[in-house]
Design a protein around this motif. Sequence first.
Motif, PDB file in Angstrom:
ATOM      1  N   LEU A   1     -16.174  -6.163 -73.937  1.00 49.41           N
ATOM      2  CA  LEU A   1     -15.462  -6.478 -75.168  1.00 49.41           C
ATOM      3  C   LEU A   1     -14.564  -7.706 -75.023  1.00 49.41           C
ATOM      4  O   LEU A   1     -14.423  -8.481 -75.957  1.00 49.41           O
ATOM      5  CB  LEU A   1     -14.640  -5.271 -75.611  1.00 49.41           C
ATOM      6  N   ARG A   2     -13.963  -7.880 -73.845  1.00 48.36           N
ATOM      7  CA  ARG A   2     -13.061  -9.013 -73.629  1.00 48.36           C
ATOM      8  C   ARG A   2     -13.794 -10.323 -73.381  1.00 48.36           C
ATOM      9  O   ARG A   2     -13.316 -11.377 -73.776  1.00 48.36           O
ATOM     10  CB  ARG A   2     -12.124  -8.737 -72.445  1.00 48.36           C
ATOM     11  N   GLN A   3     -14.933 -10.259 -72.685  1.00 47.83           N
ATOM     12  CA  GLN A   3     -15.638 -11.479 -72.299  1.00 47.83           C
ATOM     13  C   GLN A   3     -17.131 -11.390 -72.606  1.00 47.83           C
ATOM     14  O   GLN A   3     -17.971 -11.490 -71.709  1.00 47.83           O
ATOM     15  CB  GLN A   3     -15.427 -11.744 -70.814  1.00 47.83           C
ATOM     16  N   PRO A   4     -17.491 -11.251 -73.879  1.00 41.57           N
ATOM     17  CA  PRO A   4     -18.914 -11.089 -74.195  1.00 41.57           C
ATOM     18  C   PRO A   4     -19.753 -12.317 -73.843  1.00 41.57           C
ATOM     19  O   PRO A   4     -20.905 -12.178 -73.423  1.00 41.57           O
ATOM     20  CB  PRO A   4     -18.914 -10.814 -75.704  1.00 41.57           C
ATOM     21  N   LEU A   5     -19.206 -13.516 -73.989  1.00 47.90           N
ATOM     22  CA  LEU A   5     -19.981 -14.715 -73.657  1.00 47.90           C
ATOM     23  C   LEU A   5     -20.246 -14.815 -72.159  1.00 47.90           C
ATOM     24  O   LEU A   5     -21.342 -15.207 -71.735  1.00 47.90           O
ATOM     25  CB  LEU A   5     -19.262 -15.972 -74.151  1.00 47.90           C
TER      26      LEU A   5
END
Length: 139
Positions: A72-76
């Motif tokens: 959720l925090r770093q999807p990319l």
Amino acid sequence: FTLNVLLATLFFAWLTGQAGLSMELGAFVAGMLIAETEFRDQVEEDIKPFRDVLLGLFFLTLGMQLDVTVLLRQPLWVLLCWAVPMLLKGGLVYLIVSHRSLGAAQPNTAVRSALALCAAGEFGFVLLSIAQQTLARLC
């Protein structure tokens, strides 16, 4: 016989755990060693009832290690870590299959081969776990 096979697998898993490696690696090594014996067909038949349970446990333990907050925090970043290895592996397979000196296949065959083989297998999770443990020790 079945109990001996399961105990040997558990022993190898425990042994690699004691050596500081992952227990999954030990179970994998035990499976590879057992698969090279003359009893491999009997082992396969005897283990069939346990196979689904063991696979379920394997994927359950992998799922329990998933940190949803990272997704959720770093999807990319997660997408990049997923896509880059697949693209590199697919590109490498394409180059190998379509290379002239190796008996080049048709371009569509090379593309199909690359798409079929670009995905990573379950053992990649074991390797990632080992890499994470090694990096934690080094840092």
